[in-house]
Design a protein around this motif. Structure first.
Motif, PDB file in Angstrom:
ATOM      1  N   SER A  67      16.016   9.767   2.833  1.00 17.59           N
ATOM      2  CA  SER A  67      15.553   8.830   1.816  1.00 17.59           C
ATOM      3  C   SER A  67      14.198   9.242   1.263  1.00 17.59           C
ATOM      4  N   SER A  68      13.289   9.611   2.132  1.00 13.00           N
ATOM      5  CA  SER A  68      11.952  10.038   1.728  1.00 13.00           C
ATOM      6  C   SER A  68      12.024  11.299   0.871  1.00 13.00           C
ATOM      7  N   TRP A  69      12.806  12.278   1.317  1.00 14.65           N
ATOM      8  CA  TRP A  69      12.925  13.552   0.585  1.00 14.65           C
ATOM      9  C   TRP A  69      13.501  13.320  -0.807  1.00 14.65           C
ATOM     10  N   SER A  70      14.601  12.576  -0.891  1.00 22.29           N
ATOM     11  CA  SER A  70      15.244  12.390  -2.196  1.00 22.29           C
ATOM     12  C   SER A  70      14.351  11.590  -3.149  1.00 22.29           C
ATOM     13  N   HIS A  71      13.599  10.629  -2.618  1.00 28.83           N
ATOM     14  CA  HIS A  71      12.712   9.844  -3.468  1.00 28.83           C
ATOM     15  C   HIS A  71      11.562  10.698  -4.000  1.00 28.83           C
ATOM     16  N   MET A  72      10.959  11.505  -3.134  1.00 36.43           N
ATOM     17  CA  MET A  72       9.848  12.353  -3.586  1.00 36.43           C
ATOM     18  C   MET A  72      10.312  13.378  -4.615  1.00 36.43           C
ATOM     19  N   VAL A  73      11.497  13.932  -4.427  1.00 32.54           N
ATOM     20  CA  VAL A  73      12.030  14.891  -5.400  1.00 32.54           C
ATOM     21  C   VAL A  73      12.256  14.201  -6.740  1.00 32.54           C
ATOM     22  N   ALA A  74      12.851  13.018  -6.720  1.00 31.53           N
ATOM     23  CA  ALA A  74      13.119  12.285  -7.960  1.00 31.53           C
ATOM     24  C   ALA A  74      11.828  11.965  -8.706  1.00 31.53           C
ATOM     25  N   ARG A 116      10.788  13.483 -12.322  1.00 33.27           N
ATOM     26  CA  ARG A 116      10.577  12.523 -13.417  1.00 33.27           C
ATOM     27  C   ARG A 116       9.233  12.743 -14.109  1.00 33.27           C
ATOM     28  N   PHE A 117       8.239  13.138 -13.338  1.00 39.74           N
ATOM     29  CA  PHE A 117       6.914  13.329 -13.916  1.00 39.74           C
ATOM     30  C   PHE A 117       6.628  14.768 -14.299  1.00 39.74           C
ATOM     31  N   GLY A 118       7.695  15.573 -14.460  1.00 40.70           N
ATOM     32  CA  GLY A 118       7.556  16.871 -15.077  1.00 40.70           C
ATOM     33  C   GLY A 118       7.314  18.054 -14.162  1.00 40.70           C
ATOM     34  N   GLU A 119       7.429  17.859 -12.868  1.00 33.11           N
ATOM     35  CA  GLU A 119       7.232  18.992 -11.965  1.00 33.11           C
ATOM     36  C   GLU A 119       8.418  19.946 -12.083  1.00 33.11           C
ATOM     37  N   ARG A 120       8.151  21.239 -11.915  1.00 27.77           N
ATOM     38  CA  ARG A 120       9.232  22.223 -11.956  1.00 27.77           C
ATOM     39  C   ARG A 120      10.181  21.980 -10.778  1.00 27.77           C
ATOM     40  N   PRO A 121      11.489  22.186 -10.972  1.00 30.37           N
ATOM     41  CA  PRO A 121      12.454  21.910  -9.898  1.00 30.37           C
ATOM     42  C   PRO A 121      12.171  22.662  -8.601  1.00 30.37           C
ATOM     43  N   GLU A 122      11.773  23.952  -8.699  1.00 28.16           N
ATOM     44  CA  GLU A 122      11.539  24.701  -7.462  1.00 28.16           C
ATOM     45  C   GLU A 122      10.369  24.123  -6.674  1.00 28.16           C
ATOM     46  N   ALA A 163       9.449  20.766  -6.969  1.00 32.34           N
ATOM     47  CA  ALA A 163       9.860  19.404  -6.604  1.00 32.34           C
ATOM     48  C   ALA A 163      10.683  19.385  -5.320  1.00 32.34           C
ATOM     49  N   TYR A 164      11.519  20.395  -5.115  1.00 31.65           N
ATOM     50  CA  TYR A 164      12.383  20.397  -3.943  1.00 31.65           C
ATOM     51  C   TYR A 164      11.674  20.797  -2.645  1.00 31.65           C
ATOM     52  N   VAL A 165      10.536  21.453  -2.726  1.00 29.86           N
ATOM     53  CA  VAL A 165       9.793  21.795  -1.501  1.00 29.86           C
ATOM     54  C   VAL A 165       8.590  20.884  -1.269  1.00 29.86           C
ATOM     55  N   LEU A 166       8.212  20.123  -2.274  1.00 28.89           N
ATOM     56  CA  LEU A 166       7.080  19.207  -2.148  1.00 28.89           C
ATOM     57  C   LEU A 166       7.224  18.258  -0.961  1.00 28.89           C
ATOM     58  N   PRO A 167       8.385  17.630  -0.763  1.00 28.70           N
ATOM     59  CA  PRO A 167       8.510  16.727   0.388  1.00 28.70           C
ATOM     60  C   PRO A 167       8.299  17.423   1.733  1.00 28.70           C
ATOM     61  N   LEU A 168       8.640  18.694   1.815  1.00 29.18           N
ATOM     62  CA  LEU A 168       8.430  19.421   3.072  1.00 29.18           C
ATOM     63  C   LEU A 168       6.941  19.551   3.385  1.00 29.18           C
TER      64      LEU A 168
END
Length: 60
Positions: A22-29, A33-39, A41-46
């Motif tokens: 839940s935490s990972w998917s929310h942080m990625v979303a 949404r606020f314009g971060e690059r996908p690559e 956004a997907y490692v930010l929660p880590l």
């Protein structure tokens, strides 16, 4: 291993897994949404969860 200990361990893993997903998917979303690059956004929660683990270990 007693049944009580097994139930405790399985329950802990289940709750932690749900919370982590839940935490990972929310942080990625939010990041996407606020314009971060996908690559990123997907490692930010880590990195965020990694800091929490390090801080908890340092506190203990």
């Amino acid at each position: 291993m007693t049944p009580t200990r097994l139930a405790r361990d399985v329950s802990t893993v289940a709750v932690a897994g749900i919370a982590a997903w839940s935490s990972w998917s929310h942080m990625v979303a939010v990041a996407l949404r606020f314009g971060e690059r996908p690559e990123v956004a997907y490692v930010l929660p880590l990195s965020v969860d990694g800091m929490l683990v390090v801080a908890s270990a340092a506190t203990v």
